[in-house]
Write a protein that holds these residues in place. Structure first.
Motif, PDB file in Angstrom:
ATOM      1  N   ASP A  19     -82.130  39.498 -21.821  1.00 18.03           N
ATOM      2  CA  ASP A  19     -81.775  40.562 -20.881  1.00 18.03           C
ATOM      3  C   ASP A  19     -80.473  40.249 -20.143  1.00 18.03           C
ATOM      4  N   LEU A  20     -80.253  38.992 -19.778  1.00 14.15           N
ATOM      5  CA  LEU A  20     -79.005  38.614 -19.107  1.00 14.15           C
ATOM      6  C   LEU A  20     -77.824  38.645 -20.088  1.00 14.15           C
ATOM      7  N   ARG A  21     -78.092  38.277 -21.315  1.00 16.86           N
ATOM      8  CA  ARG A  21     -77.053  38.324 -22.353  1.00 16.86           C
ATOM      9  C   ARG A  21     -76.586  39.775 -22.532  1.00 16.86           C
ATOM     10  N   TRP A  22     -77.529  40.711 -22.643  1.00 13.79           N
ATOM     11  CA  TRP A  22     -77.196  42.129 -22.814  1.00 13.79           C
ATOM     12  C   TRP A  22     -76.393  42.642 -21.624  1.00 13.79           C
ATOM     13  N   ARG A  23     -76.830  42.269 -20.420  1.00 15.84           N
ATOM     14  CA  ARG A  23     -76.137  42.688 -19.191  1.00 15.84           C
ATOM     15  C   ARG A  23     -74.706  42.156 -19.180  1.00 15.84           C
ATOM     16  N   GLU A  24     -74.516  40.901 -19.591  1.00 18.35           N
ATOM     17  CA  GLU A  24     -73.170  40.324 -19.625  1.00 18.35           C
ATOM     18  C   GLU A  24     -72.300  41.041 -20.661  1.00 18.35           C
ATOM     19  N   TRP A  25     -72.860  41.378 -21.820  1.00 21.22           N
ATOM     20  CA  TRP A  25     -72.093  42.115 -22.810  1.00 21.22           C
ATOM     21  C   TRP A  25     -71.696  43.499 -22.275  1.00 21.22           C
ATOM     22  N   MET A  26     -72.605  44.156 -21.556  1.00 19.69           N
ATOM     23  CA  MET A  26     -72.273  45.448 -20.937  1.00 19.69           C
ATOM     24  C   MET A  26     -71.110  45.301 -19.970  1.00 19.69           C
ATOM     25  N   ARG A  27     -71.137  44.259 -19.154  1.00 21.64           N
ATOM     26  CA  ARG A  27     -70.078  44.026 -18.166  1.00 21.64           C
ATOM     27  C   ARG A  27     -68.747  43.712 -18.854  1.00 21.64           C
ATOM     28  N   ARG A  28     -68.814  43.001 -19.970  1.00 22.16           N
ATOM     29  CA  ARG A  28     -67.580  42.735 -20.715  1.00 22.16           C
ATOM     30  C   ARG A  28     -66.987  44.034 -21.253  1.00 22.16           C
ATOM     31  N   VAL A  29     -67.836  44.878 -21.824  1.00 19.01           N
ATOM     32  CA  VAL A  29     -67.366  46.170 -22.329  1.00 19.01           C
ATOM     33  C   VAL A  29     -66.774  46.977 -21.177  1.00 19.01           C
ATOM     34  N   GLU A  30     -67.448  46.999 -20.047  1.00 18.89           N
ATOM     35  CA  GLU A  30     -66.958  47.714 -18.868  1.00 18.89           C
ATOM     36  C   GLU A  30     -65.599  47.172 -18.436  1.00 18.89           C
ATOM     37  N   ALA A  31     -65.439  45.862 -18.400  1.00 15.69           N
ATOM     38  CA  ALA A  31     -64.178  45.245 -17.988  1.00 15.69           C
ATOM     39  C   ALA A  31     -63.038  45.621 -18.922  1.00 15.69           C
ATOM     40  N   LEU A  33     -62.868  48.324 -20.868  1.00 17.72           N
ATOM     41  CA  LEU A  33     -62.573  49.744 -20.664  1.00 17.72           C
ATOM     42  C   LEU A  33     -61.813  49.962 -19.365  1.00 17.72           C
ATOM     43  N   PHE A  34     -62.184  49.231 -18.331  1.00 20.15           N
ATOM     44  CA  PHE A  34     -61.523  49.357 -17.030  1.00 20.15           C
ATOM     45  C   PHE A  34     -60.063  48.928 -17.117  1.00 20.15           C
ATOM     46  N   ALA A  35     -59.791  47.869 -17.848  1.00 18.74           N
ATOM     47  CA  ALA A  35     -58.439  47.320 -17.916  1.00 18.74           C
ATOM     48  C   ALA A  35     -57.513  48.111 -18.839  1.00 18.74           C
ATOM     49  N   SER A  36     -58.067  48.902 -19.738  1.00 17.00           N
ATOM     50  CA  SER A  36     -57.245  49.613 -20.719  1.00 17.00           C
ATOM     51  C   SER A  36     -56.903  51.010 -20.229  1.00 17.00           C
ATOM     52  N   ASN A  37     -55.648  51.412 -20.432  1.00 16.77           N
ATOM     53  CA  ASN A  37     -55.277  52.782 -20.060  1.00 16.77           C
ATOM     54  C   ASN A  37     -55.294  53.714 -21.263  1.00 16.77           C
ATOM     55  N   THR A  38     -55.791  53.214 -22.389  1.00 11.58           N
ATOM     56  CA  THR A  38     -55.961  54.032 -23.586  1.00 11.58           C
ATOM     57  C   THR A  38     -57.372  53.839 -24.118  1.00 11.58           C
ATOM     58  N   PRO A  39     -57.867  54.750 -24.934  1.00  9.81           N
ATOM     59  CA  PRO A  39     -59.208  54.577 -25.501  1.00  9.81           C
ATOM     60  C   PRO A  39     -59.308  53.282 -26.308  1.00  9.81           C
ATOM     61  N   VAL A  40     -60.455  52.622 -26.205  1.00  6.48           N
ATOM     62  CA  VAL A  40     -60.684  51.346 -26.895  1.00  6.48           C
ATOM     63  C   VAL A  40     -61.659  51.589 -28.045  1.00  6.48           C
ATOM     64  N   ALA A  41     -61.252  51.161 -29.221  1.00  8.12           N
ATOM     65  CA  ALA A  41     -62.053  51.379 -30.432  1.00  8.12           C
ATOM     66  C   ALA A  41     -63.253  50.438 -30.489  1.00  8.12           C
ATOM     67  N   ARG A  42     -64.255  50.858 -31.229  1.00  4.27           N
ATOM     68  CA  ARG A  42     -65.481  50.072 -31.425  1.00  4.27           C
ATOM     69  C   ARG A  42     -65.151  48.657 -31.911  1.00  4.27           C
ATOM     70  N   GLU A  43     -64.235  48.548 -32.866  1.00  2.00           N
ATOM     71  CA  GLU A  43     -63.889  47.241 -33.432  1.00  2.00           C
ATOM     72  C   GLU A  43     -63.334  46.300 -32.365  1.00  2.00           C
ATOM     73  N   ASP A  44     -62.562  46.839 -31.431  1.00  3.98           N
ATOM     74  CA  ASP A  44     -62.002  46.008 -30.368  1.00  3.98           C
ATOM     75  C   ASP A  44     -63.095  45.561 -29.392  1.00  3.98           C
ATOM     76  N   LEU A  45     -64.013  46.462 -29.067  1.00  6.57           N
ATOM     77  CA  LEU A  45     -65.105  46.098 -28.173  1.00  6.57           C
ATOM     78  C   LEU A  45     -66.033  45.072 -28.813  1.00  6.57           C
ATOM     79  N   ALA A  46     -66.180  45.147 -30.127  1.00  6.25           N
ATOM     80  CA  ALA A  46     -67.053  44.204 -30.836  1.00  6.25           C
ATOM     81  C   ALA A  46     -66.552  42.767 -30.718  1.00  6.25           C
TER      82      ALA A  46
END
Length: 197
Positions: A19-31, A33-46
């Motif tokens: 559960d903590l691992r999943w939460r950390e991955w969510m926060r990484r994805v959020e970070a 997305l927050f830092a990018s001013n353009t859409p981020v592709a699935r491959e980059d988030l992976a």
């Protein structure tokens, strides 16, 4: 001069409970997305989550986690981005100095942009046929400088003129997920924005 190395990112987080691992991955994805001013592709988030983790499910959970907040995860083109919910646009305009890609475009500028969106890839000659007059290089330059259009493939005819296409920034500026979200021609005619010839 010392060589810069990229820090190693522990993608798997094997030392954390699931559960903590999943939460950390969510926060990484959020970070990201927050830092990018353009859409981020699935491959980059992976690249920031564990092997086998579903980016789509992480996005779903992040979207639910942001419910009721002032910003949301939006699908744009082939990626995602964070953006402020529409309800807060007046507050942002009142208090913040933000770049707006379309607010000071003339009606004719927007008509040219729409013609490019509906007929892309299109040449300046193709735009001339639609509008009955030459489209200035300055207008094309303005739309290009704002990131709303880009150059497409060369037209397969004498002189191989450049064509123009819309960009992901166009989708963002007009709050579209893809070009399929453009109103169809019948909707435009019903709204009085297009003549049926």
């Amino acid at each position: 001069m010392a060589e810069r190395t990229t820090p190693v990112l522990d993608r798997e987080l094997a030392g954390l409970p699931q559960d903590l691992r999943w939460r950390e991955w969510m926060r990484r994805v959020e970070a990201v997305l927050f830092a990018s001013n353009t859409p981020v592709a699935r491959e980059d988030l992976a690249r920031v989550v564990g092997q086998g983790a579903s980016v789509d499910l992480l996005i779903e959970d992040l979207t639910a986690d942001l419910d009721g907040r002032s910003f949301e995860v939006a699908r744009v083109a082939d990626g995602w981005m964070l953006r402020t919910r529409r309800a807060y646009a007046p507050a942002i305009r009142a208090a913040a100095d933000i770049g707006d890609h379309v607010s000071d475009l003339s009606a004719f500028d927007i008509a040219v942009l729409a013609a490019i969106a509906y007929h892309q890839p299109i040449t300046r000659e193709g735009l001339k046929e639609i509008f009955g007059k030459d489209i200035s290089r300055e207008l094309i330059g303005r739309l290009h400088d704002r990131g709303l259009i880009g150059t497409g493939p060369r037209a397969p005819r004498r002189g191989a003129p450049y064509t123009f296409v819309t960009t992901d920034q166009f989708l963002v500026a007009f709050d579209l997920q893809s070009l399929r979200d453009l109103p169809d021609r019948e909707q435009l005619a019903d709204a009085g924005l297009r003549r049926d010839d």
